[in-house]
Design a protein around this motif. Structure first.
Motif, PDB file in Angstrom:
ATOM      1  N   MET A 153       0.848  -1.179   0.000  1.00 60.16           N
ATOM      2  CA  MET A 153       0.000   0.000   0.000  1.00 60.16           C
ATOM      3  C   MET A 153       0.891   1.240   0.000  1.00 60.16           C
ATOM      4  O   MET A 153       1.784   1.371   0.818  1.00 60.16           O
ATOM      5  N   THR A 154       0.605   2.141  -0.920  1.00 59.93           N
ATOM      6  CA  THR A 154       1.348   3.390  -1.007  1.00 59.93           C
ATOM      7  C   THR A 154       0.561   4.490  -0.305  1.00 59.93           C
ATOM      8  O   THR A 154      -0.646   4.613  -0.475  1.00 59.93           O
ATOM      9  N   ILE A 155       1.272   5.276   0.500  1.00 62.01           N
ATOM     10  CA  ILE A 155       0.649   6.411   1.173  1.00 62.01           C
ATOM     11  C   ILE A 155       1.304   7.677   0.637  1.00 62.01           C
ATOM     12  O   ILE A 155       2.514   7.846   0.742  1.00 62.01           O
ATOM     13  N   LEU A 156       0.501   8.531   0.028  1.00 62.25           N
ATOM     14  CA  LEU A 156       0.991   9.782  -0.538  1.00 62.25           C
ATOM     15  C   LEU A 156       0.496  10.928   0.337  1.00 62.25           C
ATOM     16  O   LEU A 156      -0.705  11.082   0.545  1.00 62.25           O
ATOM     17  N   ASP A 172      -4.360   3.098  -3.345  1.00 62.43           N
ATOM     18  CA  ASP A 172      -3.402   3.905  -2.593  1.00 62.43           C
ATOM     19  C   ASP A 172      -4.133   4.856  -1.643  1.00 62.43           C
ATOM     20  O   ASP A 172      -5.284   5.226  -1.875  1.00 62.43           O
ATOM     21  N   HIS A 204      -4.264   8.543   0.007  1.00 56.14           N
ATOM     22  CA  HIS A 204      -3.835   9.926  -0.162  1.00 56.14           C
ATOM     23  C   HIS A 204      -4.210  10.702   1.101  1.00 56.14           C
ATOM     24  O   HIS A 204      -5.371  10.723   1.491  1.00 56.14           O
ATOM     25  N   ARG A 240     -10.283   0.430   1.377  1.00 62.60           N
ATOM     26  CA  ARG A 240      -9.567  -0.198   0.253  1.00 62.60           C
ATOM     27  C   ARG A 240     -10.370  -1.367  -0.299  1.00 62.60           C
ATOM     28  O   ARG A 240     -10.433  -1.561  -1.518  1.00 62.60           O
TER      29      ARG A 240
END
Length: 189
Positions: free
Chosen positions: A1-4, A22, A24, A51
Motif C-alpha cells: 500500500m502506497t501512502i501519498l 493507494d 492519499h 480499500r
C-alpha cells in the motif's frame, strides 16, 4: 500500500483511497511527519475497509463495461454501427433545435466519461459504452455535450440550457449512475 502525503493550506488532516487502492493524505503545511503517521496508524481499520470497498467497486465497474465486448475488430465495428444509428439522429435533431453544429462527431471506447465536447474546435465524442444505457439516458448525454457548444462550463446558464432542452436530465443522470452500479452488482450475485 502506497501512502501519498500532500501538504496544503488546510486546518486538518484528511484521507482518501484512490482507485488503485493507494492512500492519499492531505495535511496542513508544516505538520510534523510523526503526527501524520499517527493519524494513519489510528485509521488502519478504516483504510482496510475503504480499500476493500474501492476494490469491489472497481470490479463492479469492470464487470459493467465488460457487457459490451469490443475485443475484436468485428465487435468494435458492430458497436460503432449501432452507436451511429442511435446517436446521429439525436445529434441532428437536437443540434438543429439548439442552433449548434458540431464540426465532427466521433466515438471511442471511453470508460471515464460518457461524452466529451471540445468547445474550441466544436468536436463531440461519445463513448461506445452508451450502448449499455437506455435510449433516453443516451439522449441526455447527447444534449449535455451539445449544450457545451453554447456554454463551456457547468454553470447556472448550462443547467438552464439543460432544463430547457432536456427537462428530465437530472433523472436521466441519476438513472445512468444507478444502472452502472446495479448491472455490475448483478454479476456479483
Amino acid at each position: 500500500m502506497t501512502i501519498l502525503v500532500t501538504y496544503r493550506r488546510t486546518s486538518r488532516l484528511t484521507m482518501s483511497i484512490v482507485k488503485n487502492g493507494d492512500v492519499h493524505v492531505s495535511a496542513p503545511i508544516g505538520m510534523p511527519k510523526r503526527e501524520i503517521e499517527q493519524f494513519v496508524d489510528e485509521h488502519r481499520d478504516w483504510i482496510a475497509e475503504a480499500r476493500q470497498r474501492t476494490c469491489e467497486s472497481q470490479k463492479r465497474r469492470a464487470a459493467f463495461y465488460a457487457q459490451l465486448p469490443l475485443r475484436t475488430r468485428e465487435q468494435a465495428d458492430d458497436a460503432l454501427r449501432r452507436l451511429k444509428s442511435l446517436i446521429e439522429p439525436m445529434v441532428e435533431r437536437h443540434a438543429a433545435e439548439m442552433g449548434v453544429k458540431p464540426s465532427q462527431v466521433f466515438y471511442k471506447a471511453m470508460t471515464s466519461r460518457w461524452g466529451v465536447c471540445n468547445v474550441r474546435d466544436k468536436r463531440v465524442c461519445f463513448s461506445a459504452y452508451l450502448l449499455l444505457l437506455p435510449e433516453w439516458c443516451v439522449e441526455h448525454v447527447v444534449v449535455h455535450e451539445l449544450c457545451h457548444l453554447l456554454e463551456p462550463t457547468h454553470n447556472a446558464r448550462f443547467h438552464a440550457l439543460m432544463d430547457s432542452y432536456f427537462p428530465r436530465w437530472k433523472e436521466a443522470r441519476r438513472l445512468t449512475r444507478q444502472i452502472c452500479q446495479m448491472e455490475a452488482e448483478k454479476d456479483d450475485e
